[in-house]
Design a protein around this motif. Structure first.
Motif, PDB file in Angstrom:
ATOM      1  N   MET A  89      -1.982   4.641  16.192  1.00  0.00           N
ATOM      2  CA  MET A  89      -3.161   3.429  15.802  1.00  0.00           C
ATOM      3  C   MET A  89      -2.092   2.088  17.286  1.00  0.00           C
ATOM      4  SD  MET A  89      -4.786   2.105  13.837  1.00  0.00           S
ATOM      5  CE  MET A  89      -4.947   3.205  12.426  1.00  0.00           C
ATOM      6  N   CYS A  90      -0.733   2.283  16.980  1.00  0.00           N
ATOM      7  CA  CYS A  90      -0.604   0.913  17.960  1.00  0.00           C
ATOM      8  C   CYS A  90      -0.430   1.154  18.989  1.00  0.00           C
ATOM      9  CB  CYS A  90       1.055   1.119  17.826  1.00  0.00           C
ATOM     10  SG  CYS A  90       2.018   0.455  16.005  1.00  0.00           S
ATOM     11  N   PRO A 101      -7.838  -8.910   8.893  1.00  0.00           N
ATOM     12  CA  PRO A 101      -7.513  -6.699   9.098  1.00  0.00           C
ATOM     13  C   PRO A 101      -8.372  -6.573   7.548  1.00  0.00           C
ATOM     14  CG  PRO A 101      -5.145  -7.650   8.412  1.00  0.00           C
ATOM     15  CD  PRO A 101      -6.540  -9.114   8.795  1.00  0.00           C
ATOM     16  N   GLY A 102      -8.558  -7.116   6.833  1.00  0.00           N
ATOM     17  CA  GLY A 102      -9.617  -6.828   5.434  1.00  0.00           C
ATOM     18  C   GLY A 102     -10.686  -6.315   6.497  1.00  0.00           C
ATOM     19  N   HIS A 106       0.899  -0.862   0.063  1.00  0.00           N
ATOM     20  CA  HIS A 106      -0.297  -0.366   0.222  1.00  0.00           C
ATOM     21  C   HIS A 106       0.348   1.536  -0.134  1.00  0.00           C
ATOM     22  CE1 HIS A 106      -3.154   2.040   0.529  1.00  0.00           C
ATOM     23  NE2 HIS A 106      -3.381   3.110   1.400  1.00  0.00           N
ATOM     24  N   PRO A 107       1.230   1.092  -0.954  1.00  0.00           N
ATOM     25  CA  PRO A 107       2.131   2.831  -1.626  1.00  0.00           C
ATOM     26  C   PRO A 107       1.588   4.048  -0.366  1.00  0.00           C
ATOM     27  CG  PRO A 107       1.906   1.934  -3.353  1.00  0.00           C
ATOM     28  CD  PRO A 107       1.114   1.416  -2.248  1.00  0.00           C
ATOM     29  N   ARG A 108       0.443   4.217  -0.934  1.00  0.00           N
ATOM     30  CA  ARG A 108      -0.098   5.457   0.108  1.00  0.00           C
ATOM     31  C   ARG A 108       0.689   6.033   1.260  1.00  0.00           C
ATOM     32  NH1 ARG A 108      -6.512   7.303   0.915  1.00  0.00           N
ATOM     33  NH2 ARG A 108      -5.881   9.165   1.593  1.00  0.00           N
ATOM     34  N   PRO A 138      -1.572  -2.473   5.760  1.00  0.00           N
ATOM     35  CA  PRO A 138      -1.069  -1.152   6.143  1.00  0.00           C
ATOM     36  C   PRO A 138      -2.174  -0.320   5.581  1.00  0.00           C
ATOM     37  CG  PRO A 138       0.180  -1.914   3.836  1.00  0.00           C
ATOM     38  CD  PRO A 138      -0.014  -3.552   4.211  1.00  0.00           C
ATOM     39  N   ARG A 139      -2.786  -0.806   4.815  1.00  0.00           N
ATOM     40  CA  ARG A 139      -3.922   0.434   4.334  1.00  0.00           C
ATOM     41  C   ARG A 139      -4.486   0.765   5.594  1.00  0.00           C
ATOM     42  NH1 ARG A 139      -7.077   1.084  -0.561  1.00  0.00           N
ATOM     43  NH2 ARG A 139      -5.751  -0.799  -1.318  1.00  0.00           N
TER      44      ARG A 139
END
Length: 435
Positions: free
Chosen positions: A199-200, A258-259, A186-188, A222-223
């Motif tokens: 987040m963590c 996680p999706g 996820h390059p963004r 990573p999204r």
């Protein structure tokens, strides 16, 4: 306020505006005269104000807005654009990307999608590409893959964004390989680098996950770093709790799949649980237990579920058996399963009953595991038709090859992996085996 008057106001060219700021003229003499006729005053390309035209009364002077004004100020968004007399680096940059292996088709896409491409000097672009190779461990092909999937990745400078982001990732507990994998998937990258820490901390506290599991979840998906913590993730956790799930159970589900985070709860989860109850006679608690046991199939659509159940019934499976043992395959493609079934019957000489007794066979990667092991056994003269599906699919690679006292696995794998999938199938079916 007239929009053109507002433009002039921001350009420091209007009558009555401070003239101490030196700016390049935005308009030529003809454009200035034309705008002057529209706005009711004269405009020239000089930095000094022009006298008003006789045909119209002079406009009242505009004062510089006070910095202490209570009016909310909109944030200035940086927009990359080629200056009127600036150099356009598009051709040179595309030639560089071509040398790195980018196809002509993807070069055209870069040209259309990346606003930064014309203004980024070729030296800076080359430096950015080399930095990704040296600091993150990318190959040239992987760098091109990142740019193809996210042309706006060029907007991020090395010193201003990428290097600090890498440092924060490493400080959080990720390693270089993790950072590379996350960018590839996820390059963004997140706009606020500090969000990584937030987040963590949120996932560890809210779901009671150990830090190693939290990092593994973000590496896998990573999204999540682009999601709103209070919105997407917090709301998803709240809705999962309405099913009677504890924080630990939700954490286990998210870690495996996680999706599911941020998806439409009613459409993706609730509708499937309701359908399980109606189709297989389960109660609400039993349907949730199936969900906890294997959440991965819930990523697929309900239409895919229905199609697969029809396929399983056509093979002679009872609905009780399907609900207990075959739910893990509700998201699989039926044509792929049919191909594997045909291979097992024709090449491995297995009966349909043997195949249906071991549904895990269909979950095993066909080309990477099954074809590879069968081909290697055949190359050593072993009768692979006598190997059970459980032994063929269930053992980890080391245990499998040690069981058959096999050596030279690495050398065979090095030749086998680069081959196309259809070529591998043909070698096994014809009994050639050797790459």
């Amino acid at each position: 306020m007239h929009p053109l008057r507002a433009l002039l106001r921001t350009a420091h060219l209007h009558d009555g505006f401070p003239t101490s700021v030196t700016r390049q003229p935005l308009f030529g003499a003809q454009e200035g005269a034309w705008l002057g006729r529209i706005l009711g005053h004269g405009l020239t390309t000089e930095s000094t104000p022009s006298p008003p035209l006789e045909s119209a009364p002079p406009s009242p002077p505009m004062t510089n807005p006070s910095p202490a004004s209570d009016a909310p100020q909109k944030p200035v968004r940086r927009v990359w654009q080629k200056r009127k007399n600036g150099k356009d680096y598009t051709i040179a940059n595309l030639e560089l990307l071509s040398r790195w292996g980018m196809s002509a088709e993807n070069q055209l896409r870069m040209k259309d999608k990346s606003a930064r491409l014309p203004t980024l000097s070729t030296d800076h672009l080359q430096g950015k590409l080399k930095w990704m190779v040296a600091e993150l461990g990318f190959t040239e092909a992987e760098v091109v893959r990142v740019l193809q999937s996210s042309p706006n990745f060029l907007n991020h400078s090395v010193g201003g964004k990428l290097a600090p982001l890498k440092s924060i990732f490493l400080d959080t507990g990720f390693n270089n390989q993790d950072v590379k994998g996350m960018i590839l998937r996820h390059p963004r990258v997140p706009r606020d680098a500090n969000k990584i820490h937030l987040m963590c901390d949120f996932l560890e506290t809210e779901l009671q996950l150990p830090k190693t599991d939290t990092l593994a979840m973000l590496v896998k998906h990573p999204r999540l770093l682009t999601y709103s913590i209070a919105g997407n993730i917090g709301m998803t956790i709240g809705r999962f709790k309405t099913l009677g799930l504890s924080s630990e159970e939700i954490g286990s589900i998210f870690l495996r799949t996680p999706g599911l985070i941020g998806r439409d709860f009613a459409k993706v989860i609730k509708s499937k649980l309701t359908w399980l109850e109606a189709e297989f006679g389960l109660d609400a608690e039993g349907a949730v237990e199936r969900f906890k046991a294997d959440p991965q199939p819930f990523v697929a659509s309900l239409d895919t579920w229905k199609k697969n159940v029809e396929y399983f019934v056509s093979m002679g499976l009872a609905k009780d058996t399907i609900a207990k043992e075959w739910l893990c395959l509700f998201g699989w493609r039926t044509d792929g399963m049919e191909e594997m079934k045909k291979f097992a019957m024709e090449t491995l000489k297995k009966s349909e009953e043997e195949i249906l007794e071991y549904p895990t066979y269909f979950k095993t990667p066909f080309a990477r595991v099954i074809l590879f092991r069968v081909a290697f056994l055949g190359s050593k003269g072993e009768d692979f038709t006598k190997v059970s599906l459980q032994d063929l699919c269930g053992s980890v690679p080391k245990e499998f090859f040690e069981k058959f006292s096999m050596t030279d696995v690495d050398a065979f794998e090095e030749k086998w992996l680069p081959m196309e999938r259809d070529r591998k199938i043909e070698l096994v079916r014809t009994g050639t085996f050797s790459p």
